[in-house]
Each structure stands twice: as C-alpha cells, then as structure tokens.
Write a protein that holds these residues in place. Structure first.
Motif, PDB file in Angstrom:
ATOM      1  N   HIS A  37       3.544   0.817   7.230  1.00  0.00           N
ATOM      2  CA  HIS A  37       2.786   1.213   6.040  1.00  0.00           C
ATOM      3  C   HIS A  37       2.451   0.006   5.168  1.00  0.00           C
ATOM      4  CE1 HIS A  37       3.464   5.256   7.184  1.00  0.00           C
ATOM      5  NE2 HIS A  37       4.626   5.455   6.594  1.00  0.00           N
ATOM      6  N   LYS A  40      -0.476  -1.909   6.541  1.00  0.00           N
ATOM      7  CA  LYS A  40      -1.751  -1.214   6.373  1.00  0.00           C
ATOM      8  C   LYS A  40      -2.207  -1.248   4.915  1.00  0.00           C
ATOM      9  CE  LYS A  40      -2.538   2.628   8.555  1.00  0.00           C
ATOM     10  NZ  LYS A  40      -2.398   3.980   9.129  1.00  0.00           N
ATOM     11  N   LEU A  44      -5.587  -3.051   3.323  1.00  0.00           N
ATOM     12  CA  LEU A  44      -6.530  -2.285   2.512  1.00  0.00           C
ATOM     13  C   LEU A  44      -6.876  -2.992   1.211  1.00  0.00           C
ATOM     14  CD1 LEU A  44      -8.010   0.502   2.202  1.00  0.00           C
ATOM     15  CD2 LEU A  44      -5.928   1.332   1.104  1.00  0.00           C
ATOM     16  N   ASP A 112      -1.970   6.626  12.955  1.00  0.00           N
ATOM     17  CA  ASP A 112      -3.018   5.623  13.112  1.00  0.00           C
ATOM     18  C   ASP A 112      -4.218   5.904  12.205  1.00  0.00           C
ATOM     19  OD1 ASP A 112      -4.155   7.799  14.395  1.00  0.00           O
ATOM     20  OD2 ASP A 112      -4.444   6.802  16.322  1.00  0.00           O
ATOM     21  N   PHE A 113      -4.039   6.763  11.218  1.00  0.00           N
ATOM     22  CA  PHE A 113      -5.104   7.038  10.251  1.00  0.00           C
ATOM     23  C   PHE A 113      -5.447   5.776   9.470  1.00  0.00           C
ATOM     24  CE2 PHE A 113      -6.447   8.253   5.945  1.00  0.00           C
ATOM     25  CZ  PHE A 113      -7.534   9.061   6.239  1.00  0.00           C
ATOM     26  N   ASP A 114      -6.740   5.538   9.272  1.00  0.00           N
ATOM     27  CA  ASP A 114      -7.216   4.373   8.538  1.00  0.00           C
ATOM     28  C   ASP A 114      -7.227   4.698   7.046  1.00  0.00           C
ATOM     29  OD1 ASP A 114      -8.470   2.153   7.495  1.00  0.00           O
ATOM     30  OD2 ASP A 114     -10.329   2.387   8.651  1.00  0.00           O
ATOM     31  N   PHE A 115      -6.350   4.072   6.288  1.00  0.00           N
ATOM     32  CA  PHE A 115      -6.274   4.340   4.856  1.00  0.00           C
ATOM     33  C   PHE A 115      -7.605   4.072   4.147  1.00  0.00           C
ATOM     34  CE2 PHE A 115      -1.403   3.377   4.575  1.00  0.00           C
ATOM     35  CZ  PHE A 115      -1.142   4.600   5.166  1.00  0.00           C
ATOM     36  N   ALA A 116      -8.443   3.232   4.711  1.00  0.00           N
ATOM     37  CA  ALA A 116      -9.718   2.914   4.071  1.00  0.00           C
ATOM     38  C   ALA A 116     -10.637   4.134   4.004  1.00  0.00           C
ATOM     39  CB  ALA A 116     -10.418   1.778   4.824  1.00  0.00           C
ATOM     40  N   ARG A 117     -10.367   5.161   4.803  1.00  0.00           N
ATOM     41  CA  ARG A 117     -11.179   6.372   4.771  1.00  0.00           C
ATOM     42  C   ARG A 117     -10.902   7.234   3.554  1.00  0.00           C
ATOM     43  NH1 ARG A 117     -10.045   9.196  10.375  1.00  0.00           N
ATOM     44  NH2 ARG A 117     -10.796  10.951   9.120  1.00  0.00           N
ATOM     45  N   HIS A 211      -7.405  14.668  10.442  1.00  0.00           N
ATOM     46  CA  HIS A 211      -7.256  13.487  11.294  1.00  0.00           C
ATOM     47  C   HIS A 211      -6.849  13.938  12.689  1.00  0.00           C
ATOM     48  CE1 HIS A 211      -6.313   9.515  12.720  1.00  0.00           C
ATOM     49  NE2 HIS A 211      -5.038   9.822  12.904  1.00  0.00           N
TER      50      HIS A 211
END
Length: 235
Positions: A37, A40, A44, A112-117, A211
């Motif tokens: 975390h 990531k 970000l 694996d979710f992209d926090f930028a989304r 997701h």
C-alpha cells in the motif's frame, strides 16, 4: 490528498502468526502487506499517510520508521490497547487527516486496483471499491446501481474491497446513527463504519465502482500462503 491505512486489528483468525506480528506487517511476496500500500500511495503522489494502530502498535514504527524511504511522512494514530473498529478508528484519525477527502485502505488486503482511478472529490460523502464476492463472503455487502450509487437494498450484492475515498463530513452526526451500539459511549468511541455508510446510502450519497481484477482479504494463514505463492510466481 492524505491517506489512512487501517491497521489496528488483532488478527485473531491469523494466529499464531499474529501473536508477535500485526497482520499488516506479515510478509507476502517478499515484503510486508502494508508496504504494498505504501508503495502505491507514494506512486500516486500521496505524501502524508496515517496508520491507525492498537495491537502490537510499537511494531509499526520499528519496521516502517517515518516513511522517508518511500518519500512519505507517516503519522501513527494509536487507539489504545483495544481497536476502535473501522468507524471509531477513522473518527479518531480525522485530526491527522485534515478537512479534504482522504483515501482509506484496509491494511490486511492485497489488490491490484489502481488508486489513481479513485475520484479526488467524491460526488457524495464517499466512493467505495467493490469486488466479486469471495467464497468466504458469498452474500456480499452492497448493491451497485446503474447510476453508480451504492444501495443496501437488492439481491445482487458485491463485496466491499476495503478501499475508498471519504469526506470527513461522513462523520457528522455519527452518534445519532450508531445510537447505543456497544463501545459508542466510551472515550474514544468505538463503533463500526457500516452504519454510517448505510445511512448515507439511503440519502444517495455513496458512490462506487466494480473492480474485476485481483483482490485478497488476507484473513487466514491459508489465504496468506496462497497469495504469497501467487505473488512470487505468476497470476
């Protein structure tokens, strides 16, 4: 944007692994769960991260330090010997999170979710990430409607991934929502987040997204071992 990593739980289902190590500090794929975390969040552009602690709290700064190695500034929100649950833990950490929307993620998941989304400014009071229901939680949590809002009513439920963006205003009037729930009258108060989310859903103030990638709730030693094997190999 600031971020909160929820890491105060006792990890009772993970014993004996968590008798001397908090669950978010257990190693998976060659590094502690929580470091996935932190990396990531740093990518970000987040620079201020709050980690709430209770069980074996001293282990976190001993392992993570001040966050400088990731270009972060870590702040520790210690709850005492007993965790304050998700709602109480967030409320207790709000003074360190400021007035702007913040990202919160459970310290005992891998995804694996992209926090930028995630939206920097949620349309309502929170925006949550949902995933397919795992075998250990077949009933799911919330319903994602066609307009992107979340509801507590309906049969086709998805599971809350433990990832979301929250406005601090979600906690306004929290006492009226949680009522006389056990722990709510103590100082600091202990209560779950779900009642606040459901109350806001009833007002159409919670949005979400589905997701479809990889997600693991690292709740048992078996799931930890399976995730470790997959991360060291290929999905």
């Amino acid at each position: 944007m600031r971020a909160l990593i929820l890491a105060a739980g006792k990890g009772e289902r993970m014993r004996p692994l968590t008798e001397a190590t908090p669950k978010p500090l257990l190693s998976v794929g060659g590094k502690p769960l929580i470091v996935w975390h932190l990396e990531k969040l740093a990518a970000l552009g987040v620079r201020e991260v709050v980690i709430n602690t209770a069980w074996l709290a001293d282990a976190f700064p001993a392992v993570l330090g001040d966050g400088a190695r990731w270009g972060l500034r870590l702040h520790y929100s210690h709850e005492g010997a007993e965790p304050l649950e998700t709602g109480g833990g967030m409320l207790h950490a709000l003074p360190l999170l400021g007035e702007a929307p913040f990202l919160a993620v459970n310290g005992d998941i891998w995804c694996d979710f992209d926090f930028a989304r995630l939206p920097r400014e949620p349309a309502g009071l929170a925006h949550l990430v949902l995933v397919e229901n795992p075998a250990h939680h077949p009933g799911g949590d919330f319903v994602l409607t066609g307009d992107g809002r979340l509801s507590d009513d309906g049969d086709t439920r998805l599971t809350f991934a433990g990832i979301g963006i929250y406005r601090p205003r979600l906690f306004e009037g929290w006492r009226a929502v949680v009522g006389d729930a056990p722990g709510a009258a103590q100082t600091p108060p202990r209560f779950r987040l779900a009642p606040l989310l459901r109350a806001a859903m009833a007002r159409g103030l919670i949005t979400g997204e589905h997701h479809r990638g990889h997600w693991t709730d690292v709740g048992t030693p078996a799931r930890l071992a399976e995730l470790d094997t997959r991360l060291r190999g290929t999905w």
